[in-house]
Design an enzyme around this catalytic site. Structure first.
Site, PDB file in Angstrom:
ATOM      1  N   GLY A 222       1.033  -1.052   0.517  1.00  0.00           N
ATOM      2  CA  GLY A 222      -0.161   0.308  -0.130  1.00  0.00           C
ATOM      3  C   GLY A 222       0.965   1.368  -0.069  1.00  0.00           C
ATOM      4  O   GLY A 222       1.863   1.170  -0.467  1.00  0.00           O
ATOM      5  N   SER A 223       0.247   2.204   0.411  1.00  0.00           N
ATOM      6  CA  SER A 223       1.050   3.619   0.116  1.00  0.00           C
ATOM      7  C   SER A 223       2.579   3.841   1.355  1.00  0.00           C
ATOM      8  O   SER A 223       1.781   2.691   2.832  1.00  0.00           O
ATOM      9  CB  SER A 223       0.411   4.751   0.377  1.00  0.00           C
ATOM     10  OG  SER A 223      -0.128   4.473   2.023  1.00  0.00           O
ATOM     11  N   THR A 224       3.326   4.947   0.686  1.00  0.00           N
ATOM     12  CA  THR A 224       4.121   4.776   1.994  1.00  0.00           C
ATOM     13  C   THR A 224       3.812   5.320   3.702  1.00  0.00           C
ATOM     14  O   THR A 224       4.050   4.690   4.845  1.00  0.00           O
ATOM     15  CB  THR A 224       5.433   5.764   1.314  1.00  0.00           C
ATOM     16  OG1 THR A 224       5.739   5.035   0.337  1.00  0.00           O
ATOM     17  CG2 THR A 224       6.266   5.824   2.378  1.00  0.00           C
ATOM     18  N   GLY A 227       2.407   2.341   5.304  1.00  0.00           N
ATOM     19  CA  GLY A 227       3.535   1.788   5.902  1.00  0.00           C
ATOM     20  C   GLY A 227       4.031   2.622   6.934  1.00  0.00           C
ATOM     21  O   GLY A 227       4.343   1.899   7.990  1.00  0.00           O
ATOM     22  N   GLU A 244       5.527  -3.046   0.483  1.00  0.00           N
ATOM     23  CA  GLU A 244       5.657  -3.153   0.022  1.00  0.00           C
ATOM     24  C   GLU A 244       5.118  -1.491  -0.608  1.00  0.00           C
ATOM     25  O   GLU A 244       3.710  -1.856  -0.712  1.00  0.00           O
ATOM     26  CB  GLU A 244       5.639  -3.949  -1.211  1.00  0.00           C
ATOM     27  CG  GLU A 244       6.282  -3.694  -2.229  1.00  0.00           C
ATOM     28  CD  GLU A 244       5.031  -3.346  -3.933  1.00  0.00           C
ATOM     29  OE1 GLU A 244       5.016  -1.769  -3.338  1.00  0.00           O
ATOM     30  OE2 GLU A 244       4.408  -3.776  -4.533  1.00  0.00           O
ATOM     31  N   CYS A 278       2.038  -0.709  -8.327  1.00  0.00           N
ATOM     32  CA  CYS A 278       3.011  -0.180  -7.754  1.00  0.00           C
ATOM     33  C   CYS A 278       4.711   0.135  -8.474  1.00  0.00           C
ATOM     34  O   CYS A 278       5.299   1.208  -8.730  1.00  0.00           O
ATOM     35  CB  CYS A 278       3.680  -0.777  -6.258  1.00  0.00           C
ATOM     36  SG  CYS A 278       2.370  -1.333  -5.417  1.00  0.00           S
TER      37      CYS A 278
HETATM   38  P1  ADP Z   1      -4.127   4.041  -0.272  1.00  0.00           P
HETATM   39  O1  ADP Z   1      -4.781   5.105   0.310  1.00  0.00           O
HETATM   40  O2  ADP Z   1      -4.874   3.851  -2.005  1.00  0.00           O
HETATM   41  O3  ADP Z   1      -6.347   3.966  -0.373  1.00  0.00           O
HETATM   42  P2  ADP Z   1      -3.117   2.625   1.416  1.00  0.00           P
HETATM   43  O4  ADP Z   1      -1.986   2.442   1.758  1.00  0.00           O
HETATM   44  O5  ADP Z   1      -3.945   3.576   2.317  1.00  0.00           O
HETATM   45  O6  ADP Z   1      -3.559   3.321   0.316  1.00  0.00           O
HETATM   46  O7  ADP Z   1      -4.199   1.208   1.765  1.00  0.00           O
HETATM   47  C1  ADP Z   1      -3.870  -0.249   1.435  1.00  0.00           C
HETATM   48  C2  ADP Z   1      -3.993  -0.770   2.575  1.00  0.00           C
HETATM   49  O8  ADP Z   1      -4.324  -0.018   3.781  1.00  0.00           O
HETATM   50  C3  ADP Z   1      -5.552  -1.719   2.524  1.00  0.00           C
HETATM   51  O9  ADP Z   1      -6.245  -2.089   2.937  1.00  0.00           O
HETATM   52  C4  ADP Z   1      -6.444  -0.346   3.430  1.00  0.00           C
HETATM   53  O10 ADP Z   1      -7.763  -1.034   3.907  1.00  0.00           O
HETATM   54  C5  ADP Z   1      -5.451  -0.288   4.440  1.00  0.00           C
HETATM   55  N1  ADP Z   1      -5.048   0.650   5.692  1.00  0.00           N
HETATM   56  C6  ADP Z   1      -5.199   1.638   5.300  1.00  0.00           C
HETATM   57  N2  ADP Z   1      -4.978   2.501   6.713  1.00  0.00           N
HETATM   58  C7  ADP Z   1      -4.280   1.529   7.797  1.00  0.00           C
HETATM   59  C8  ADP Z   1      -4.100   1.076   9.300  1.00  0.00           C
HETATM   60  N3  ADP Z   1      -4.319   3.173   9.500  1.00  0.00           N
HETATM   61  N4  ADP Z   1      -3.549  -0.488   9.489  1.00  0.00           N
HETATM   62  C9  ADP Z   1      -3.586  -0.630   8.530  1.00  0.00           C
HETATM   63  N5  ADP Z   1      -3.629  -0.995   7.006  1.00  0.00           N
HETATM   64  C10 ADP Z   1      -4.395   0.056   6.657  1.00  0.00           C
END
Ligand code: ADP
Length: 470
Positions: A222-224, A227, A244, A278
């Site tokens: 997912g996003s930094t 992460g 990742e 990605c």
């Molecule tokens: P985007 O901003 O493109 O939605 P994210 O990185 O936020 O990308 O999302 C990737 C995944 O991480 C999704 O399944 C989302 O629900 C999950 N996610 C978002 N916030 C959190 C968090 N604080 N802890 C764990 N997982 C999260």
């Protein structure tokens, strides 16, 4: 074997809280995804933990056979899975898209099943004997994004179950049904409790998953920024992480290329999944001597790739998956236009349309510091930067905080490899971009994350190394 209707019925919420899942091509409702609570998550993790010892007690060969049977189940329901994926994610059935993604799930699952990881003898010199085993960790928490919701789920599930862990997986909110459907099909073949799904908001369910003491390892794509939150949440239990995260991959085109010959590779490197990948090519640095020819060749290719509703056979590009992403791409392209950069193709979205279609866009003669270059667009808009000094292009490629992939384009492989050695990225492809392979480890440099997926390295990453000495 499932049909689209039976699959949708199997994963749609029957009661409780729900989340509306929208087709990004039409704005129509596809179905209702369940929204679980933290109590349900906690029960599910207990169930996964209870099932783990029996799964780990099977022989490696038995687990591998289960994985192949799960791959067979995916193959049997491949069309239904691809249709659901196409409707929910937006990616077309054809091209390197939905059918390709479902096929990738099968390929990654089988490769993870068949990759050997023998016990390593570390020292055996007559006085000391030490060997290295890779034991299960326990329960793996898997958190997936919305761009490749089935393939990335498999990247997390396959090595984890191979190594004797059980899994709790949480799909992204806007593509929950795809993740739930993939797991439902695999569960036709896997024993109860090995692969478990939970659905709900990341900030609640994702966060609680990471913080649960019974989760030994988190696999996250997912996003930094998210992460970084996961790193913080993992600290309490020293939970292992593979992250990742975002990228903003650079490609550098050397002066010796044949522009027409590389146009197709450049295009798909950048525009696969409508740029929502990605490790897609997100900023292209082209030497001045071939600049105009490369831009023209790329535009000629791009102009002929149809974009539209993913269920229509001819389309190879789809809409953006959600409104937020449409707005990011729109903002970045507008910033490039306002700076005086040249719009070669696209850049003129229909903002009031029902679907989130952003046209294929090429932006030339752009300032290397423009937002469209230095921020991750994650969509179908490629900035093409002119350079004259290769050292300067390499410095610009390395100037960001992220470093997932990169590429070098040249007819001189030796020269391309030398340039690759100077780029700060987890993978540098030569004359290609984003060509991931289940046998080849993949991971990021800098703020694109840490830990590697795929291949032997990927199996080790979901294991507890244990030295047995004496
Ligand atoms: P985007 O901003 O493109 O939605 P994210 O990185 O936020 O990308 O999302 C990737 C995944 O991480 C999704 O399944 C989302 O629900 C999950 N996610 C978002 N916030 C959190 C968090 N604080 N802890 C764990 N997982 C999260």
């Amino acid at each position: 074997m499932d049909t689209y209707e039976s699959l949708l019925a199997a994963v749609t919420a029957k009661n409780g809280k729900t989340n509306e899942v929208i087709d990004p091509a039409t704005g129509e409702l596809i179905g209702l995804a369940p929204v679980h609570g933290v109590d349900e998550l906690s029960d599910l993790i207990d169930k996964a933990a209870a099932a783990q010892p029996a799964w780990a007690a099977l022989s490696d060969d038995e687990r591998r056979q289960y994985m192949h049977r799960a791959a067979d189940a995916i193959e049997a329901s491949a069309e239904a899975l691809a249709e659901l994926l196409s409707r929910e994610q937006g990616k077309p059935l054809n091209g390197p898209n939905a059918r390709f993604e479902v096929g990738g799930c099968v390929g990654w699952l089988r490769t993870a099943a068949d990759t050997p990881l023998p016990v390593e003898t570390l020292v055996d010199d007559g006085t000391t004997y030490a060997e290295l085993h890779y034991r299960p960790i326990g329960v793996v928490g898997a958190i997936t994004p919305w761009n490749w919701p089935m393939m990335i789920a498999i990247w997390q599930i396959a090595p984890s179950i191979r190594m004797g862990n059980t899994v709790v997986i949480k799909p992204a909110e806007t593509t929950s049904l795809s993740g739930l459907a993939l797991a439902a099909v695999m569960n036709q073949a896997l024993p109860e409790g090995v692969l478990n799904t939970i659905s709900g908001p990341g900030s609640v369910i994702g966060d609680a998953l990471v913080r649960n003491a019974k989760i030994g390892k988190v696999m996250f794509t997912g996003s930094t920024p998210t992460g970084k939150k996961i790193i913080e949440a993992s600290a309490g239990n020293v939970t292992r992480l593979t992250l990742e995260l975002g990228g903003n991959d650079a490609g550098i085109v050397l002066p010796d290329v044949d522009p027409t010959a590389i146009a197709e590779g450049l295009f798909w490197g950048a525009f696969i999944n409508t740029g929502q990948t990605c490790a897609a090519l997100k900023r292209l640095y082209v030497h001045d001597s071939v600049y105009d020819a490369v831009v023209d060749a790329l535009a000629d290719f791009a102009r002929n790739v149809p974009m539209g509703n993913g269920l229509e056979d001819q389309n190879a590009l789809g809409p953006l998956q959600n409104k937020k992403q449409f707005e990011i791409v729109d903002r970045l392209v507008e910033s490039a236009k306002a700076s005086g950069a040249r719009v070669v193709l696209g850049g003129n979205p229909e903002r009031d349309a029902k679907g989130y279609f952003y046209p294929t866009t090429l932006i030339a003669d752009i300032d290397p510091q423009n937002d469209l270059v230095i921020e991750e667009q994650f969509g179908p808009a490629l900035p093409i930067i002119r350079y004259t000094d290769l050292d300067e292009a390499v410095a610009q490629a390395n100037s960001l905080e992220v470093g997932l992939g990169a590429s070098v384009w040249s007819t001189d492989i030796k020269r391309a490899r030398e340039v690759a050695s100077r780029i700060q990225a987890g993978t540098v492809w030569i004359n290609a971009h984003g060509m991931v392979d289940p046998r080849v480890p993949f991971g990021g440099a800098k703020q694109s994350g840490y830990g590697m997926e795929f291949g032997v390295e990927g199996l080790k990453a979901v294991s507890q190394p244990q030295v047995v000495s004496g």
